[in-house]
Scaffold this motif. Structure first.
Motif, PDB file in Angstrom:
ATOM      1  N   LEU A  60     -23.148  58.830 -27.981  1.00 38.51           N
ATOM      2  CA  LEU A  60     -24.574  58.959 -27.730  1.00 38.51           C
ATOM      3  C   LEU A  60     -24.896  59.918 -26.572  1.00 38.51           C
ATOM      4  CD1 LEU A  60     -27.393  58.139 -28.558  1.00 38.51           C
ATOM      5  CD2 LEU A  60     -27.172  56.081 -27.164  1.00 38.51           C
ATOM      6  N   SER A  63     -23.849  54.470 -40.430  1.00 39.39           N
ATOM      7  CA  SER A  63     -23.644  53.813 -39.135  1.00 39.39           C
ATOM      8  C   SER A  63     -24.631  54.335 -38.098  1.00 39.39           C
ATOM      9  CB  SER A  63     -22.208  54.061 -38.641  1.00 39.39           C
ATOM     10  OG  SER A  63     -21.263  53.604 -39.561  1.00 39.39           O
ATOM     11  N   ASN A 114     -20.707  54.511 -30.445  1.00 39.55           N
ATOM     12  CA  ASN A 114     -21.793  54.510 -29.464  1.00 39.55           C
ATOM     13  C   ASN A 114     -21.469  55.358 -28.235  1.00 39.55           C
ATOM     14  OD1 ASN A 114     -23.582  52.363 -27.302  1.00 39.55           O
ATOM     15  ND2 ASN A 114     -24.503  53.547 -28.944  1.00 39.55           N
ATOM     16  N   ASN A 115     -20.170  55.621 -28.028  1.00 36.99           N
ATOM     17  CA  ASN A 115     -19.777  56.469 -26.901  1.00 36.99           C
ATOM     18  C   ASN A 115     -20.155  57.931 -27.115  1.00 36.99           C
ATOM     19  OD1 ASN A 115     -18.697  54.284 -25.567  1.00 36.99           O
ATOM     20  ND2 ASN A 115     -16.602  54.645 -26.271  1.00 36.99           N
ATOM     21  N   TYR A 161     -23.240  51.389 -33.768  1.00 37.98           N
ATOM     22  CA  TYR A 161     -24.200  52.383 -34.258  1.00 37.98           C
ATOM     23  C   TYR A 161     -24.268  53.595 -33.348  1.00 37.98           C
ATOM     24  CZ  TYR A 161     -25.690  48.411 -37.071  1.00 37.98           C
ATOM     25  OH  TYR A 161     -25.703  47.343 -37.927  1.00 37.98           O
ATOM     26  N   LEU A 162     -24.469  54.751 -33.960  1.00 37.87           N
ATOM     27  CA  LEU A 162     -24.650  55.968 -33.181  1.00 37.87           C
ATOM     28  C   LEU A 162     -26.024  55.990 -32.512  1.00 37.87           C
ATOM     29  CD1 LEU A 162     -23.693  58.781 -32.300  1.00 37.87           C
ATOM     30  CD2 LEU A 162     -24.644  59.694 -34.434  1.00 37.87           C
ATOM     31  N   ARG A 168     -24.908  46.797 -30.850  1.00 36.63           N
ATOM     32  CA  ARG A 168     -25.188  48.185 -30.485  1.00 36.63           C
ATOM     33  C   ARG A 168     -23.973  49.101 -30.589  1.00 36.63           C
ATOM     34  NH1 ARG A 168     -29.714  49.559 -27.634  1.00 36.63           N
ATOM     35  NH2 ARG A 168     -28.537  51.192 -26.559  1.00 36.63           N
ATOM     36  N   HIS A 169     -22.805  48.569 -30.280  1.00 36.82           N
ATOM     37  CA  HIS A 169     -21.618  49.420 -30.231  1.00 36.82           C
ATOM     38  C   HIS A 169     -21.203  49.945 -31.602  1.00 36.82           C
ATOM     39  CE1 HIS A 169     -20.029  45.479 -31.320  1.00 36.82           C
ATOM     40  NE2 HIS A 169     -18.909  46.058 -31.715  1.00 36.82           N
ATOM     41  N   PRO A 220     -28.503  53.256 -31.692  1.00 36.74           N
ATOM     42  CA  PRO A 220     -28.978  51.868 -31.616  1.00 36.74           C
ATOM     43  C   PRO A 220     -30.436  51.748 -31.203  1.00 36.74           C
ATOM     44  CG  PRO A 220     -27.619  52.391 -29.713  1.00 36.74           C
ATOM     45  CD  PRO A 220     -27.517  53.563 -30.632  1.00 36.74           C
ATOM     46  N   ASN A 221     -30.960  52.782 -30.526  1.00 37.13           N
ATOM     47  CA  ASN A 221     -32.347  52.742 -30.052  1.00 37.13           C
ATOM     48  C   ASN A 221     -33.318  53.246 -31.113  1.00 37.13           C
ATOM     49  OD1 ASN A 221     -31.586  51.727 -27.617  1.00 37.13           O
ATOM     50  ND2 ASN A 221     -32.074  53.525 -26.415  1.00 37.13           N
TER      51      ASN A 221
END
Length: 474
Positions: free
Chosen positions: A441, A24, A438-439, A158-159, A155-156, A161-162
């Motif tokens: 990050l 993920s 994603n939180n 994935y750990l 995006r949400h 996303p960038n």
């Protein structure tokens, strides 16, 4: 036109070894890149089976499937399913390039090599109702390619996303490298224009970036200008390099100034004989310890990559490699059982020698032994691989490796990063199930942030506090 891009799950993502957080991390950037050539009028979706269930009840006009070796059977099943519905199916990726005849039986069109030139050509043919059965990459360039369709990335889920890629391929040609076969016969390493790469970076929100390039420092002029352009952007990023590139110039210092905080390095083996037999010339005669000192003194953590099962390996190679990594203060290690991927020189050599044991691609996951070994039995190799992971990531060795650093800041950073990556599996699983990944990050950004020595006493407690808060919240 309705277009669906699919990344089928790798076999190991559904195995007992499955670590949800590992699968993920990054969105399917290659598929989002191909999607940039579609029209705004096209109805486009991307589905990644590692983070979501694939909806197989739809009937798109075009289905694009990315195939790796250990998702090949799953990819073929999905392709066959959609072809029965009279959807047009195309297959591309590493495995398709390695074994085009195998893939051909499951697709209406296949793609050999990178898709920057072939996919736009296919779309033109498809709209003219004259698609070819096979498209082969001839023009190796990513200059002027459209911006990645990041609006299609969830995006949400994935750990990291960038994720970003600003080059293709690698300037080196190791015998066991799967990707080397993908770029075979034509230009095997090329970059974006610096201004285009910086514009792509500027479009990404937040602070953190992960460069998925095989060798971010591979073109010294490009990398130097890229890092110069990134200074002042306030980014923290991770990437990959070779020992040779670290020692050859001051480029790694420029990378650190631009925000590099974690580096993947392919050490592969501590044996010079193994390096020679693998054609890993960029590591021959290089001082591993000096390279490690250079990187760590710049505040950059190291993820070391190691391969077991090369012909010079003996029964002590596992302990020797783990102990060395701990002594050197390497933050994370990635271990692999040597795997002769089809399309590589290693596979060709082993096949000629009668050393390939199976063509069950599900087993080509770098965890299983698929060839006849020399100094180690298959059982010893597999057991040694398991031992290496267990030992390196024991709390005792995580602590020992952390104490190899002089700074209190990096001792704590090492402990949090290595321990957090491997020792909190139930927590990661819960965060993923509740779609809160994603939180996390901001916590990753805090751990990767650079802190000057005089400020480390203030900053590191803040990072530890943030970790505690995240654990309580989730």
């Amino acid at each position: 036109m309705k277009v669906k891009f699919i990344l089928p799950a790798l076999t190991e993502a559904k195995s007992p070894y499955w670590r949800p957080v590992k699968y993920s991390l990054f969105p399917p950037l290659g598929l989002a890149t191909l999607a940039s050539w579609l029209s705004d009028n096209d109805e486009t979706t991307i589905q990644d089976e590692h983070v979501e269930e694939i909806d197989l009840n739809d009937e798109p006009d075009l289905v694009v499937i990315q195939v790796y070796i250990t998702n090949a059977y799953r990819a073929y099943n999905i392709a066959d399913h959609y072809r029965k519905k009279n959807c047009y199916v195309i297959l591309g990726g590493l495995h398709v390039t390695s074994l085009p005849e195998e893939a051909m039986t499951h697709a209406d069109s296949i793609f050999i090599g990178p898709g920057e030139d072939t996919f736009p050509a296919f779309l033109k043919d498809f709209k003219n109702k004259s698609p070819k059965k096979k498209y082969v990459s001839l023009q190796r360039s990513i200059v002027g390619i459209p911006p990645v369709r990041r609006d299609l990335i969830k995006r949400h889920l994935y750990l990291v996303p960038n994720s970003i890629v600003v080059s293709r391929g690698c300037p080196h040609h190791c015998d066991f490298c799967y990707k080397d076969a993908f770029f075979n016969s034509k230009k095997s390493f090329y970059t974006q224009l610096v201004d285009e790469a910086l514009a792509e970076i500027d479009r990404l929100p937040g602070k953190h970036l992960y460069f998925l390039d095989d060798h971010l420092l591979g073109n010294q002029k490009f990398a130097s200008e890229l890092f110069e352009g990134m200074k002042g952007m306030g980014r923290v990023f991770q990437g990959a390099s070779t020992i040779d590139a670290i020692l050859r110039s001051k480029l790694i210092e420029k990378a650190a100034d631009a925000g590099l905080r974690s580096l993947f390095i392919g050490f592969e083996t501590l044996s010079e004989s193994n390096l020679k037999s693998s054609n890993k010339k960029q590591n021959l005669g290089r001082d591993y310890q000096q390279a490690i000192r250079v990187v760590q003194e710049l505040g950059i953590m190291i993820n070391g990559s190691f391969v077991f099962g090369l012909d010079d390996d003996d029964k002590d190679v596992f302990k020797r490699t783990v102990d060395w990594g701990v002594q050197m203060g390497i933050t994370t290690s990635t271990y692999h059982v040597l795997t002769p991927y089809p399309g590589t020189k290693l596979f060709d050599n082993y096949e000629k020698e009668g050393r390939i044991l199976t063509r069950n691609w599900d087993l080509y996951d770098t965890r299983n032994v698929v060839f006849k070994t020399k100094n180690l039995s298959p059982q010893e190799l597999k057991a040694g691989y398991d031992y290496a992971y267990k030992e390196f990531y024991s709390w005792n060795n995580i602590w020992k490796a952390g104490t190899a650093h002089d700074s209190i800041k990096y001792k704590l950073k090492h402990l949090i990063y290595a321990g957090g990556w491997k020792k909190f599996e139930p927590l990661w699983n819960f965060i993923i199930k509740t779609k809160q990944l994603n939180n996390m990050l901001p916590l990753l950004e805090a751990i990767l942030s650079k802190v000057s020595p005089e400020k480390e006493s203030k900053k590191m407690p803040e990072i530890v506090s943030n970790l505690s808060v995240s654990v309580v919240k989730n």
